[in-house]
Design an enzyme around this catalytic site. Structure first.
Site, PDB file in Angstrom:
ATOM      1  N   HIS A  21       1.740   3.914   1.784  1.00 51.51           N
ATOM      2  CA  HIS A  21       1.893   4.677   2.912  1.00 51.51           C
ATOM      3  C   HIS A  21       3.567   4.938   2.599  1.00 51.51           C
ATOM      4  O   HIS A  21       4.102   3.965   2.859  1.00 51.51           O
ATOM      5  CB  HIS A  21       1.509   4.367   4.568  1.00 51.51           C
ATOM      6  CG  HIS A  21       0.080   4.550   4.732  1.00 51.51           C
ATOM      7  ND1 HIS A  21      -0.642   3.404   5.443  1.00 51.51           N
ATOM      8  CD2 HIS A  21      -0.171   5.441   4.660  1.00 51.51           C
ATOM      9  CE1 HIS A  21      -1.990   3.747   5.342  1.00 51.51           C
ATOM     10  NE2 HIS A  21      -2.068   5.302   4.706  1.00 51.51           N
ATOM     11  N   HIS A  69      -7.542  -1.271   5.443  1.00 51.94           N
ATOM     12  CA  HIS A  69      -6.290   0.421   6.082  1.00 51.94           C
ATOM     13  C   HIS A  69      -5.885   1.251   5.584  1.00 51.94           C
ATOM     14  O   HIS A  69      -6.048   2.820   5.708  1.00 51.94           O
ATOM     15  CB  HIS A  69      -5.333  -0.471   6.632  1.00 51.94           C
ATOM     16  CG  HIS A  69      -3.593   0.431   6.715  1.00 51.94           C
ATOM     17  ND1 HIS A  69      -3.788   0.849   8.072  1.00 51.94           N
ATOM     18  CD2 HIS A  69      -2.742   0.478   6.179  1.00 51.94           C
ATOM     19  CE1 HIS A  69      -2.480   1.801   8.442  1.00 51.94           C
ATOM     20  NE2 HIS A  69      -1.931   1.554   7.368  1.00 51.94           N
ATOM     21  N   HIS A 123       0.693  -1.542  -0.077  1.00 52.23           N
ATOM     22  CA  HIS A 123      -0.152  -0.132  -0.192  1.00 52.23           C
ATOM     23  C   HIS A 123       1.098   1.468   0.083  1.00 52.23           C
ATOM     24  O   HIS A 123       1.827   1.117   0.590  1.00 52.23           O
ATOM     25  CB  HIS A 123      -1.174   0.300   0.855  1.00 52.23           C
ATOM     26  CG  HIS A 123      -0.685   0.222   2.316  1.00 52.23           C
ATOM     27  ND1 HIS A 123      -0.108  -0.383   3.028  1.00 52.23           N
ATOM     28  CD2 HIS A 123      -0.198   1.628   2.349  1.00 52.23           C
ATOM     29  CE1 HIS A 123       0.611  -0.752   4.692  1.00 52.23           C
ATOM     30  NE2 HIS A 123       0.784   0.692   4.146  1.00 52.23           N
ATOM     31  N   ASP A 127       6.483   4.688   5.420  1.00 52.64           N
ATOM     32  CA  ASP A 127       7.094   3.472   5.926  1.00 52.64           C
ATOM     33  C   ASP A 127       7.060   2.251   4.889  1.00 52.64           C
ATOM     34  O   ASP A 127       7.080   1.428   5.344  1.00 52.64           O
ATOM     35  CB  ASP A 127       6.768   3.735   7.366  1.00 52.64           C
ATOM     36  CG  ASP A 127       4.839   2.783   7.514  1.00 52.64           C
ATOM     37  OD1 ASP A 127       3.946   3.703   6.489  1.00 52.64           O
ATOM     38  OD2 ASP A 127       4.656   2.144   8.128  1.00 52.64           O
ATOM     39  N   HIS A 128       6.440   2.219   3.474  1.00 55.86           N
ATOM     40  CA  HIS A 128       6.196   0.995   3.050  1.00 55.86           C
ATOM     41  C   HIS A 128       7.037   1.378   1.814  1.00 55.86           C
ATOM     42  O   HIS A 128       7.097   0.342   0.977  1.00 55.86           O
ATOM     43  CB  HIS A 128       5.064   0.189   3.023  1.00 55.86           C
ATOM     44  CG  HIS A 128       4.471   0.111   4.208  1.00 55.86           C
ATOM     45  ND1 HIS A 128       3.731  -1.272   4.177  1.00 55.86           N
ATOM     46  CD2 HIS A 128       3.578   0.538   5.135  1.00 55.86           C
ATOM     47  CE1 HIS A 128       3.245  -1.221   5.772  1.00 55.86           C
ATOM     48  NE2 HIS A 128       3.216   0.281   6.111  1.00 55.86           N
ATOM     49  N   HIS A 152       4.483  -4.341  10.603  1.00 61.84           N
ATOM     50  CA  HIS A 152       4.741  -4.053  11.967  1.00 61.84           C
ATOM     51  C   HIS A 152       4.864  -4.794  13.279  1.00 61.84           C
ATOM     52  O   HIS A 152       4.386  -5.716  12.988  1.00 61.84           O
ATOM     53  CB  HIS A 152       4.003  -2.527  12.253  1.00 61.84           C
ATOM     54  CG  HIS A 152       3.726  -1.726  11.519  1.00 61.84           C
ATOM     55  ND1 HIS A 152       5.062  -0.174  11.506  1.00 61.84           N
ATOM     56  CD2 HIS A 152       3.253  -1.294  10.176  1.00 61.84           C
ATOM     57  CE1 HIS A 152       4.699   0.700  10.554  1.00 61.84           C
ATOM     58  NE2 HIS A 152       3.514  -0.170   9.673  1.00 61.84           N
ATOM     59  N   ASP A 164      -0.103  -3.785   6.982  1.00 63.91           N
ATOM     60  CA  ASP A 164      -0.901  -3.271   7.355  1.00 63.91           C
ATOM     61  C   ASP A 164      -2.043  -3.937   7.571  1.00 63.91           C
ATOM     62  O   ASP A 164      -3.124  -2.520   8.037  1.00 63.91           O
ATOM     63  CB  ASP A 164      -0.462  -1.521   7.539  1.00 63.91           C
ATOM     64  CG  ASP A 164       1.192  -1.129   7.895  1.00 63.91           C
ATOM     65  OD1 ASP A 164       1.287  -1.811   8.150  1.00 63.91           O
ATOM     66  OD2 ASP A 164       1.074   0.262   7.803  1.00 63.91           O
TER      67      ASP A 164
HETATM   68 FE    FE Z   1       2.980   0.775   8.415  1.00 64.82          FE
HETATM   69 ZN    ZN Z   2       0.177   2.021   6.539  1.00 69.28          ZN
END
Ligand code: FE
Ligand code: ZN
Length: 259
Positions: A54, A108, A52, A56-57, A170, A132
């Site tokens: 975001h 998410h 996805h 942090d990915h 995570h 996530d």
């Molecule tokens: Fe994340």
């Molecule tokens: Zn995420």
């Protein structure tokens, strides 16, 4: 085939799957740690999978592609670091000799996807890279989706074989299990598993991968049909009805502020 969760930021894992020559990485939020690890192990990066949009990915995708020439595969319906191959539910991705099935798991984010592969018999348990969506003991926050969508997505993942390795992004397990125990104080499997995870974290070991079978026993978001979970949700929020979506919605809202 070997699987390694490379820690990143404060609580992310960048999953690396490799056959001692070529590697696949999932959701690289950063690139320096990945490149160092690949170099240290003499691996060539073959494929980058993204679940996805975001940061942090995806934050490390452009630099990794530049440095290694790896191909990038991500969701059809999310903003992505172009160029990449876009895929959605029902399609397949062949990588490192494995065939990954793409599963749509909105909730998410609205275009979130997961990747599932079952290696040949004798070559390890099935693998699920679910970003996530499903966490050990919990699930992602609903930034772009509804409770009904997320419940539907989680139900699809829960239908995978019990020995499937759940590779989420995570290390939220301890806080998730604390919440799970507030929901189900009498769940013995959960209590035992929480004690095990506490020990693992005390030694700085990952609690992942989990398994689908374990999650069905301990994760309240997969247990909305259990009487104990329904009763807890109704005690917390008396307007909760016994149907799964209502129970799920109450659990998700409760968890958002749980400490
Ligand atoms: Fe994340
Ligand atoms: Zn995420």
């Amino acid at each position: 085939m070997e699987l390694f969760p490379l820690p990143a930021f404060s609580d992310n894992y960048i999953w690396i799957l490799h056959n001692r020559e070529r590697a696949l990485v999932v959701d690289p939020g950063e690139s320096d740690g990945v490149l160092a690890w690949l170099a240290q192990h003499g691996l060539q990066l073959d494929t980058i999978l993204i679940t996805h949009h975001h940061a942090d990915h995806t934050g490390g995708v452009a630099a990794l592609r530049e440095a290694t020439g790896a191909r990038v595969i991500g969701p059809a319906h999310e903003p992505m670091p172009e160029p990449l191959q876009r895929v959605s539910g029902g399609e397949h991705v062949d990588a490192l000799g494995l065939r990954f099935e793409v599963i749509d798991v909105p909730g998410h984010t609205s275009g979130h996807i997961a990747f599932y592969a079952a290696p040949p018999v004798g070559e390890g348990a099935p693998l699920l890279f679910c970003g996530d969506t499903l966490f050990s003991g919990g699930c992602g926050r609903l930034f772009e989706g509804t409770p009904a969508q997320m419940l539907d997505s989680l139900t699809r993942l829960a239908a995978l074989p019990g020995n499937t390795r759940v590779c989420c992004t995570h290390e939220y397990t301890l806080s998730n299990l604390k919440f799970a125990q507030a929901v189900e104080p009498d769940n013995r499997v959960l209590a035992t598993h929480a004690a095990t995870c506490l020990q693992q974290r005390a030694q700085n070991f990952p609690t992942l991968p989990s398994s689908i079978a374990m999650e069905k026993n301990i994760n309240p978001f997969l247990r909305t049909a259990e009487m104990a979970v329904v009763r807890s949700a109704q005690t917390h929020e008396p307007s909760t009805t016994p149907d799964a979506v209502s129970v799920f919605a109450t659990l998700r809202t409760w968890k958002n502020t749980f400490k």
